[in-house]
Design an enzyme around this catalytic site. Structure first.
Site, short mmCIF file in Angstrom:
data_model
loop_
_atom_site.label_atom_id
_atom_site.label_comp_id
_atom_site.label_asym_id
_atom_site.label_seq_id
_atom_site.Cartn_x
_atom_site.Cartn_y
_atom_site.Cartn_z
N ARG A 151 0.95 -1.19 0.20
CA ARG A 151 -0.17 0.06 0.19
C ARG A 151 0.92 1.27 0.01
NH1 ARG A 151 -3.93 -0.76 5.00
NH2 ARG A 151 -4.95 1.39 4.03
N CYS A 204 -1.40 5.63 9.40
CA CYS A 204 -1.58 4.42 8.64
C CYS A 204 -2.79 4.42 7.76
CB CYS A 204 -1.93 3.37 9.84
SG CYS A 204 -3.23 4.05 10.94
#
Length: 280
Positions: free
Chosen positions: A177, A237
């Site tokens: 990611r 995050c």
């Protein structure tokens, strides 16, 4: 209070009148398990349900953002948490969302809070007793919040830090990611990372049993990511959950815990006009 406690420690302290145990489970996007139903099916004796999506700012579309101090105090009072209580947070995955509950309590001035190492899976694997059915009602208290702005960062802070690089940004998402090799799990978000951020996937701080690595191993992992005793760290995050695993790891490793970017990639990846990097 140590930031991390073992199942053995909790078992000996469980009956203490000043100890509150919280199931702070939240599941990642796409995981359809019902944390509330699973709490009713199996929980540590005396545990109360800390719903991270409810104990959050009700005035934003961003997921589980930190609420106002008075709102947080009302929710803690409803849970029967007093400022003099010791609090232990756990989750049903082992080590995923419980550190977020710890960070929230610390954000609003409560230092006597820890995370259960390995969470419910570790407790269960040791065949320790579990309870099921509706949880007993607890009397309300009067929790008082004391907001600590130093523990949180917002969008403007991240914009400023991209220019100044005063603080080291650690991104707890997976490498796939972070480097935009896969799509984000939340629809509509662009892929990539903030300029200057370094990738430290939260899973790299955990054992196969979902317990934190030893302090020495954690220190080594953080040092490889560029952290030292003088570092000012911002964690981030996908939505501010697993970033808190990094903050917990920093504390256990003996480093300053730093701050957490609350909006994280859900805010940044959806914001028009902010810089995004996509290559390793």
């Amino acid at each position: 209070m140590n930031p991390l406690v073992s199942t053995a420690w909790l078992a000996t302290e469980l009956a203490a009148s000043d100890l509150v145990v919280l199931d702070a489970t939240a599941y990642p996007p796409g995981d359809t398990r019902d944390a509330d139903a699973l709490f009713l099916a199996a929980r540590i004796d005396g545990a109360r349900r800390f719903d991270i999506d409810r104990i959050a700012d009700p005035h934003t579309l961003l997921p589980h953002m930190a609420p106002a101090a008075d709102y947080f105090a009302e929710r803690m009072s409803e849970l029967g948490i007093a400022n003099t209580d010791r609090v232990v947070c756990y989750d049903q995955l082992g080590m995923f969302s419980a550190p977020r509950a710890r960070w929230l309590l610390r954000l609003f001035g409560h230092d006597a809070v820890a995370v259960l190492d390995g969470g419910l899976p570790q407790w269960r694997s040791e065949r320790r007793p579990l309870r099921s059915g509706p949880a007993a009602a607890v009397p309300a208290t009067q929790f008082r919040s004391a907001f600590r702005a130093a523990l949180v960062r917002g969008l403007g802070d991240i914009r400023d830090n991209i220019r100044s690089r005063r603080e080291l940004v650690l991104d707890a998402r997976s490498a796939e990611r972070f480097h935009a090799r896969v799509a984000e799990p939340r629809p509509g978000l662009r892929s990539g990372h903030m300029p200057g951020a370094r990738n430290l996937p939260f899973a790299e701080l955990l054992s196969a049993q979902q317990t934190l690595l030893s302090p020495a191993a954690l220190r080594q992992r953080f040092q490889l990511a560029g952290v030292d005793e003088r570092s000012a760290v911002i964690t981030t995050c996908g939505s501010g959950l697993t970033a808190a695993v990094l903050n917990l790891g920093l504390a256990v490793a003996g480093f300053p815990e730093g701050a957490l970017y609350d909006g994280s990639w859900t805010e940044w990846g959806n914001k028009v006009g902010v810089p995004i990097e996509r290559s390793a």
